[in-house]
Write a protein that holds these residues in place. Structure first.
Motif, short mmCIF file in Angstrom:
data_model
loop_
_atom_site.label_atom_id
_atom_site.label_comp_id
_atom_site.label_asym_id
_atom_site.label_seq_id
_atom_site.Cartn_x
_atom_site.Cartn_y
_atom_site.Cartn_z
N MET A 1 0.83 -1.21 0.00
CA MET A 1 0.00 0.00 0.00
C MET A 1 0.86 1.26 0.00
O MET A 1 0.56 2.24 0.66
N GLN A 4 -0.34 4.95 -1.07
CA GLN A 4 -1.10 5.89 -0.22
C GLN A 4 -0.32 7.17 0.05
O GLN A 4 -0.91 8.19 0.37
N ILE A 7 -1.18 10.86 -1.21
CA ILE A 7 -2.23 11.73 -0.69
C ILE A 7 -1.63 12.72 0.31
O ILE A 7 -2.23 13.77 0.61
N ILE A 11 -3.01 16.14 2.27
CA ILE A 11 -3.63 16.02 3.59
C ILE A 11 -2.76 16.63 4.69
O ILE A 11 -3.28 17.15 5.67
N LEU A 14 -3.47 20.24 5.43
CA LEU A 14 -4.76 20.34 6.14
C LEU A 14 -4.56 20.05 7.62
O LEU A 14 -5.07 20.79 8.48
N ILE A 15 -3.81 18.99 7.91
CA ILE A 15 -3.57 18.63 9.32
C ILE A 15 -2.86 19.77 10.04
O ILE A 15 -3.24 20.16 11.15
N VAL A 18 -5.26 22.65 10.62
CA VAL A 18 -6.23 22.36 11.69
C VAL A 18 -5.55 22.47 13.05
O VAL A 18 -6.10 23.04 14.00
N LEU A 21 -5.39 25.95 13.93
CA LEU A 21 -6.71 26.50 14.29
C LEU A 21 -7.06 26.17 15.74
O LEU A 21 -7.71 26.95 16.43
N PHE A 22 -6.62 24.99 16.21
CA PHE A 22 -6.90 24.63 17.59
C PHE A 22 -6.23 25.60 18.55
O PHE A 22 -6.74 25.89 19.62
N LEU A 60 -3.66 6.56 -7.13
CA LEU A 60 -4.43 6.15 -5.97
C LEU A 60 -5.90 6.44 -6.25
O LEU A 60 -6.23 7.55 -6.68
N GLN A 61 -6.76 5.45 -6.07
CA GLN A 61 -8.19 5.68 -6.26
C GLN A 61 -8.79 5.99 -4.89
O GLN A 61 -8.92 5.10 -4.06
N GLY A 63 -11.01 6.45 -1.79
CA GLY A 63 -12.23 5.79 -1.33
C GLY A 63 -12.50 4.47 -2.01
O GLY A 63 -13.62 3.97 -1.96
N SER A 64 -11.50 3.91 -2.70
CA SER A 64 -11.62 2.64 -3.42
C SER A 64 -12.68 2.67 -4.53
O SER A 64 -13.12 1.62 -4.98
N LEU A 109 -4.74 34.61 11.40
CA LEU A 109 -4.63 33.29 10.77
C LEU A 109 -3.87 33.30 9.44
O LEU A 109 -4.25 32.62 8.50
N ARG B 68 -13.88 27.39 17.07
CA ARG B 68 -13.67 26.07 17.68
C ARG B 68 -14.45 25.01 16.91
O ARG B 68 -13.95 23.92 16.66
N SER B 71 -12.64 24.24 13.76
CA SER B 71 -11.45 23.39 13.88
C SER B 71 -11.82 21.97 14.29
O SER B 71 -11.23 21.01 13.78
N VAL B 78 -10.59 14.93 9.15
CA VAL B 78 -9.27 14.31 8.98
C VAL B 78 -9.23 12.95 9.67
O VAL B 78 -8.77 11.96 9.10
N ASN B 90 -7.69 1.64 0.49
CA ASN B 90 -7.34 2.93 -0.09
C ASN B 90 -7.78 4.07 0.81
O ASN B 90 -8.76 3.94 1.55
N PHE B 91 -7.09 5.17 0.68
CA PHE B 91 -7.38 6.36 1.46
C PHE B 91 -8.86 6.74 1.34
O PHE B 91 -9.41 6.80 0.26
N MET B 92 -9.50 7.00 2.48
CA MET B 92 -10.89 7.46 2.56
C MET B 92 -11.92 6.41 2.18
O MET B 92 -13.09 6.73 1.97
N THR B 93 -11.52 5.14 2.10
CA THR B 93 -12.53 4.09 1.90
C THR B 93 -13.41 4.04 3.14
O THR B 93 -12.91 4.11 4.26
#
Lengths: 504, 137
Positions: A1, A4, A7, A11, A14-15, A18, A21-22, A60-61, A63-64, A109, B68, B71, B78, B90-93
């Motif tokens: 795998m 993967q 991605i 991602i 984004l992490i 976030v 933001l916390f 990579l597909q 969500g399968s 921000l 809040r 976030s 995520v 696979n990612f997000m399956t």
């Protein structure tokens, strides 16, 4: 795998965003997370590039859901190098931002927005689906709208209005084109489209759609005659923002053009690519002539983005393996150099408190190293050997000579000369002539208040990018070989199609 | 302008609308509804309360700051991608638990994602509404 991993460039930002933001009230944490995050993204992107080099295209597909029904994320050689460059610029901007961005913007921000911007850019480079590309464009544009207007000065809003209006218009055209294309072809997966388009009978309609896409991406890439928003807006935000925009945003448009007009729309090269060729020549000329008329540091640089975009589109329009390799090499070189020039303009502004060439002067006398750091990217931009810009221009011009487009060769060389003229103008006005404020070493008050650490953070990315420019210049062969391999992958789309659709 | 009728009505409507928004959120997987619509309905509930009782009351009622919610929403989105990687898909399956829960039905990563969207939409809509309201003051 192992696939993967591709991605992650999408991602991870984004992490990080976030996470920031916390802790939305602590600017200090934002800075650290942004810096560490950019470093991690850089490492991951390099790993992906190495993997693509050794194993070929990774797909990579998500969500399968199998292609062409789901969303494919694809990293071929072109995508891989683009995400690496994005990560390099992201890292450089992270350093530079800590040194230069004012606390007001940081509090609202700024750093999370930067990560969202990088997420959008990486998404656009990696997606294998046209509608998904539209989504990533929006992620990128919305972040850039906010970054451009953040701070709310008068000039920024003036620039932002023009930028937002034209980019929304181009998004609307993009979306319309996506709809029509789906109506004709019944699929939006790029690999599936590349496979189906030769069998589509409505060629005229297809050409019309391809021109719609050309307009949509043309606005984003700032090609002639759709570039007016760029010099109207890029000189208004803080330099760190200008620099990342100048380096990456227009190049996403160029990337999309390259992807579409090599993999997908090659059914009527005589028409579409000739249109691109004419546009490329005019883009080069108008950009460089526009720059010659300016007397603001960042406006000159903004117009030069346009003229350099012309060279990249030229490489695409000539549509030979060598020319496309040249275009890819040009993108790599240009992103590094242009971002660096904006960084230098920011340091000069901090020092002397102005971007106006008339009010600047005498920088070389007291800061010879800054002068040198300007000269490396400036001469590279103008195409002086042995810096990276020389090889980039050389390859594109050689490709045009091979195809016997002598007029284009003439224009490209003339534009190179005029670029040198502009860079010499900046050099003379900013670095060489005496300071109009008097003979003693005038330093703006704000510069004196900057802490030593921040000064190092301002210079570090400039030195880093200058070194990369020199390395590409003196050690151009591996970079060129890479660009060549990427171009071959683009022109012969069968490996791309097979990898995405899982065919043998 | 303060209206007693609207103020009293909004106090009763708020819980009803919130319950309806949860209902929309949960039925969203296979039928019309989902996190986005649910979040909008919830935001509308608070917006109604704000129109009736003023922005201060509405902010007090919400307890959390909108940012809040944003976030936490993004964080849940995520988080919902992690199980797919852990079980080697696979990612997000979508990953679902086999047991059926009363009222909710099946629980799986798409539901977590949808709750994330719900909170995100609620947070952003309220952030916009509250900012505009404060501008007005």
């Amino acid at each position: 795998m192992t696939n993967q991993i591709i991605i992650l460039p999408i991602i991870l930002p984004l992490i990080f965003a976030v996470t920031m933001l916390f802790f939305w009230k602590s600017v200090k944490i934002h800075r650290y997370v942004n810096l560490i995050g950019s470093t991690i993204s850089l490492v991951v992107s390099v790993i992906i590039m190495i993997q693509v080099l050794s194993d070929g295209i990774i797909s990579l597909q998500v969500g399968s859901w199998q292609a062409p029904f789901g969303i494919s994320i694809v990293a071929d050689l072109l995508s891989a190098v683009m995400i690496v460059i994005t990560a390099v610029i992201g890292f450089a901007t992270a350093l530079y931002s800590i040194g230069t961005i004012d606390p007001g913007r940081e509090k609202f921000l700024y750093y999370p927005l930067l990560q969202f911007l990088l997420m959008g850019i990486n998404g656009a480079f990696l997606t294998g689906d046209i509608f998904n590309l539209y989504v990533w464009f929006e992620v990128m544009l919305i972040s850039s709208f906010v970054l451009l207007a953040l701070g709310g000065t008068r000039g920024q809003f003036e620039g932002a209005i023009k930028y937002v209006t034209l980019n929304l218009l181009s998004s609307a055209i993009f979306l319309a084109a996506v709809g029509i294309l789906y109506g004709i072809a019944g699929t939006l997966n790029m690999a599936d489209l590349a496979r189906r388009i030769p069998f589509i009978e409505q060629k005229e309609l297809l050409t019309a759609v391809s021109v719609l896409f050309m307009i949509a991406f043309g606005v984003k890439a700032a090609i002639f005659p759709l570039f007016f928003w760029l010099p109207a807006s890029y000189h208004t935000p803080p330099v760190a923002v200008s620099a990342i925009f100048a380096g990456l945003l227009t190049k996403v448009g160029v990337y999309a053009l390259i992807r579409f007009f090599t993999t997908i729309f090659v059914h009527d090269i005589g028409f579409t690519h000739n249109l691109l060729l004419i546009s490329a020549a005019l883009t080069m000329l108008t950009g460089v002539l526009g720059a010659a008329a300016q007397s603001d540091f960042r406006k000159i640089l903004s117009f030069h983005i346009i003229s350099q975009i012309g060279y990249m589109i030229l490489g695409l329009a000539l549509f030979s393996p060598l020319a496309i390799a040249g275009a890819i090499f040009y993108i790599i070189h240009h992103i590094i150099v242009k971002t660096n020039l904006f960084f230098v303009s920011g340091v000069v502004d901090k020092l002397k408190g102005s971007y106006d060439l008339g009010k600047l002067g005498g920088v070389y006398k007291y800061y010879p190293i800054l002068g040198l750091l300007f000269l490396i990217p400036a001469l590279s931009l103008a195409g002086i050997p042995p810096l990276s810009g020389f090889w980039a221009k050389f390859v594109v011009i050689k490709a045009s000579l091979e195809i016997k487009e002598y007029l284009i060769v003439g224009i490209a060389l003339l534009v190179g000369l005029l670029t040198l003229f502009s860079m010499t103008k900046i050099w003379n006005e900013v670095f060489w002539k005496d300071d109009p404020k008097g003979s003693e070493n005038y330093i703006d008050e704000s510069y004196k208040q900057i802490s030593t650490v921040k000064k190092y953070l301002m210079f570090a990315p400039i030195i880093l990018l200058a070194l990369i420019t020199i390395v590409i210049g003196f050690y151009a062969e591996p970079f060129f070989n890479y660009a060549n391999a990427a171009a071959e992958q683009l022109i012969d789309s069968s490996t791309y199609i097979n990898s995405v659709l899982g065919l043998k | 302008m303060f209206s007693v009728i609207l103020s009293t009505a909004s106090r009763y409507l708020l819980p009803l609308l919130l319950i309806f928004s949860f209902f929309l959120l949960l039925r969203g997987h296979n039928e019309p509804g989902g996190g986005f619509v649910g979040g909008l309905v919830a935001a509308a509930a608070y917006a109604l309360y704000f129109i009736a009782n003023g922005v201060d009351e509405a902010e007090k009622l919400l307890k959390a700051e909108p940012i809040r919610l944003i976030s936490v929403g993004l964080f849940l989105a995520v988080i919902s991608t992690i199980p797919s990687i852990l079980i080697g898909k696979n990612f997000m399956t979508g990953v679902w638990l086999d047991t059926n829960f009363p009222l909710i039905g099946k629980i799986g990563t798409p539901l977590v994602f949808d709750v994330g969207v719900y909170l995100l939409v609620l947070g952003i809509a309220l952030k916009i509404i509250f900012s505009l309201a404060e501008e007005d003051r």
